[in-house]
Write a protein that holds these residues in place. Structure first.
Motif, PDB file in Angstrom:
ATOM      1  N   VAL A 269       0.839  -1.209   0.000  1.00 19.94           N
ATOM      2  CA  VAL A 269       0.000   0.000   0.000  1.00 19.94           C
ATOM      3  C   VAL A 269       0.871   1.256   0.000  1.00 19.94           C
ATOM      4  O   VAL A 269       0.618   2.209  -0.750  1.00 19.94           O
ATOM      5  N   ALA A 270       1.922   1.270   0.817  1.00 20.23           N
ATOM      6  CA  ALA A 270       2.805   2.433   0.875  1.00 20.23           C
ATOM      7  C   ALA A 270       3.530   2.654  -0.451  1.00 20.23           C
ATOM      8  O   ALA A 270       3.691   3.797  -0.905  1.00 20.23           O
ATOM      9  N   LEU A 271       3.955   1.577  -1.091  1.00 22.15           N
ATOM     10  CA  LEU A 271       4.653   1.707  -2.369  1.00 22.15           C
ATOM     11  C   LEU A 271       3.714   2.248  -3.441  1.00 22.15           C
ATOM     12  O   LEU A 271       4.093   3.129  -4.233  1.00 22.15           O
ATOM     13  N   TRP A 272       2.490   1.749  -3.472  1.00 19.30           N
ATOM     14  CA  TRP A 272       1.534   2.235  -4.461  1.00 19.30           C
ATOM     15  C   TRP A 272       1.248   3.727  -4.256  1.00 19.30           C
ATOM     16  O   TRP A 272       1.184   4.512  -5.215  1.00 19.30           O
ATOM     17  N   ARG A 273       1.098   4.138  -2.997  1.00 19.40           N
ATOM     18  CA  ARG A 273       0.848   5.562  -2.718  1.00 19.40           C
ATOM     19  C   ARG A 273       2.046   6.415  -3.119  1.00 19.40           C
ATOM     20  O   ARG A 273       1.885   7.544  -3.621  1.00 19.40           O
ATOM     21  N   ALA A 274       3.259   5.891  -2.897  1.00 20.33           N
ATOM     22  CA  ALA A 274       4.458   6.632  -3.306  1.00 20.33           C
ATOM     23  C   ALA A 274       4.461   6.829  -4.816  1.00 20.33           C
ATOM     24  O   ALA A 274       4.790   7.919  -5.314  1.00 20.33           O
ATOM     25  N   TYR A 275       4.113   5.790  -5.547  1.00 19.76           N
ATOM     26  CA  TYR A 275       4.007   5.917  -6.995  1.00 19.76           C
ATOM     27  C   TYR A 275       2.931   6.944  -7.378  1.00 19.76           C
ATOM     28  O   TYR A 275       3.147   7.804  -8.247  1.00 19.76           O
ATOM     29  N   ALA A 276       1.768   6.845  -6.754  1.00 22.07           N
ATOM     30  CA  ALA A 276       0.669   7.748  -7.102  1.00 22.07           C
ATOM     31  C   ALA A 276       1.072   9.198  -6.860  1.00 22.07           C
ATOM     32  O   ALA A 276       0.788  10.082  -7.689  1.00 22.07           O
ATOM     33  N   ASP A 277       1.729   9.469  -5.754  1.00 20.47           N
ATOM     34  CA  ASP A 277       2.168  10.832  -5.459  1.00 20.47           C
ATOM     35  C   ASP A 277       3.194  11.312  -6.482  1.00 20.47           C
ATOM     36  O   ASP A 277       3.119  12.446  -6.971  1.00 20.47           O
ATOM     37  N   ALA A 278       4.159  10.457  -6.796  1.00 25.41           N
ATOM     38  CA  ALA A 278       5.226  10.855  -7.717  1.00 25.41           C
ATOM     39  C   ALA A 278       4.715  11.031  -9.142  1.00 25.41           C
ATOM     40  O   ALA A 278       5.243  11.852  -9.904  1.00 25.41           O
ATOM     41  N   LEU A 279       3.681  10.281  -9.516  1.00 31.01           N
ATOM     42  CA  LEU A 279       3.159  10.338 -10.890  1.00 31.01           C
ATOM     43  C   LEU A 279       2.168  11.476 -11.103  1.00 31.01           C
ATOM     44  O   LEU A 279       1.787  11.758 -12.241  1.00 31.01           O
ATOM     45  N   ALA A 280       1.745  12.129 -10.019  1.00 31.26           N
ATOM     46  CA  ALA A 280       0.653  13.096 -10.107  1.00 31.26           C
ATOM     47  C   ALA A 280       0.921  14.210 -11.106  1.00 31.26           C
ATOM     48  O   ALA A 280      -0.015  14.720 -11.745  1.00 31.26           O
ATOM     49  N   ASP A 281       2.186  14.628 -11.260  1.00 34.44           N
ATOM     50  CA  ASP A 281       2.474  15.742 -12.165  1.00 34.44           C
ATOM     51  C   ASP A 281       3.336  15.342 -13.361  1.00 34.44           C
ATOM     52  O   ASP A 281       4.013  16.182 -13.960  1.00 34.44           O
TER      53      ASP A 281
END
Length: 381
Positions: A269-281
């Protein structure tokens, strides 16, 4: 950072890889030393522990999720002349059990944002010969067909969830596998959330269905291995497969299950959220959403000129992949080919980023930075 002047961290060189906690080696070795390599005491314990974790009455452990899907179809009477509604966007392991039984896959498009099928698409695809629907829980995302389950049941249509990628995921407050109107099949393959090295499990709807599945997974033999050893004969009542799980695999799966909530769930879950945050822009990259209740299996983005991006990142040592080429375009399933514009558009764009519990949030940021560079280079070319 540029793609040419950095060395990728070791973890990102793999798209996915098994995650072991340590005691699995001793558990497997002890099972080997005990000399029971078939379905024995450890496999029985694994089934009970899985059922307790999922809060369901019973679980039937099997040799793989592929076998599990075929056994579930058999148990529900699926065979020649029957249609099975299924998305094309899945691994071939979802489709081969259908055709192996002489049934027809009826491919349907998925939602472009989730890559999962929706109730409306299922209803539109119904035919008089439809006897099963196999929703694929892509990336670990639960598929909610609750609005049409009663209607499907009224027409004698069984829903068999391909939850190979979704062990531990939740739909609202319930575990995937807990809906007694649905048959659910999990995978415990090498890179799944819980691995038994190889293996799978079926969550049956009733005690009678569980008994039928246990008979089918043992070549149609009506007695258990324990019972056969103690007698001079046994009965083969009908068709079946060799689909039992080994005690060695069950020993590994039991260790994995014990540490699942404590280690694997928070890491994924933490890894997926890290990806989602980094991919946002990141211009040009669209994240395929797994929803709020998933224990993510992978991280998939849609990008323009996917093949070029794939090649650039792999040449830089980043283990991106594609999950999966659509099945309705495969030669093996050409007889059931039809236009699926949403699936075909997604198939040209989807890219799986490295995703496994050994990765850190810094690893995810590194991959996204490299992806950003690749997309920028393509735009400037």
């Amino acid at each position: 950072m540029t793609l040419s002047d950095t060395v990728p961290p070791p973890a990102v060189r793999y798209n996915a890889r098994p995650y072991l906690h340590g005691p699995e080696t001793d558990a497997a070795a002890q099972a080997i030393l005990d000399g029971q390599y078939g379905h024995g005491r450890r496999a029985d314990l694994f089934e009970r522990e899985l059922a307790a974790y999922l809060s369901v009455p019973d679980v039937v452990a099997v040799s793989s999720a592929t076998t599990g899907i075929q056994l579930a179809l058999l148990a529900c009477g699926i065979g020649p002349g029957n249609d099975v509604i299924v998305p094309s966007q899945t691994f071939a392991a979802t489709i081969q059990p259908i055709t192996a039984l002489g049934a027809r896959p009826r491919f349907v498009d998925h939602d472009p944002g989730t890559l999962c099928i929706e109730p409306a698409a299922v209803l539109e695809a119904l035919t008089p010969d439809t006897r099963a629907v196999i929703p694929v829980l892509y990336g670990g995302r639960p598929v909610d067909l609750s609005s049409i389950l009663d209607r499907l049941q009224e027409h004698g249509i069984t829903v068999i969830e391909d939850a190979a990628q979704a062990f531990g995921s939740r739909l609202r407050d319930a575990m995937v596998g807990a809906d007694e109107r649905v048959v659910t099949v999990f995978s415990f393959g090498p890179i799944k959330q819980v691995t038994a090295l190889v293996g799978g499990a079926i969550v049956p709807r009733t005690a009678g269905e569980a008994a039928r599945l246990r008979e089918l997974r043992t070549l149609g033999i009506t007695s258990s291995q324990h019972e056969r050893i103690a007698t001079t004969t046994y009965t083969v009542a009908g068709p079946g497969l060799r689909g039992t799980i080994s005690d060695v695999n069950a020993a590994v799966g039991r260790i994995q299950l014990q540490r699942f909530d404590e280690v694997v769930v928070p890491r994924r879950v933490a890894l997926w959220r890290a990806y989602a945050d980094a991919l946002a822009d990141v211009a040009g990259a669209r994240l395929v959403d797994v929803g709020t209740g998933a224990v993510p299996f992978n991280c998939v983005v849609r990008v323009p000129e996917r093949d070029r991006v794939h090649r650039m990142l792999r040449e830089h040592g980043i283990g991106v992949g594609v999950h999966y080429p659509p099945n309705h375009l495969q030669p093996a399933f050409a007889a059931w080919r039809g236009p699926l514009p949403v699936t075909e558009a997604a198939a040209r764009e989807i890219l799986s980023l490295p995703f496994h519990p050994a990765m850190t949030t810094d690893d995810a940021r590194y991959v996204v930075a490299a992806l950003r560079q690749a997309l920028a280079a393509i735009r400037c070319a």
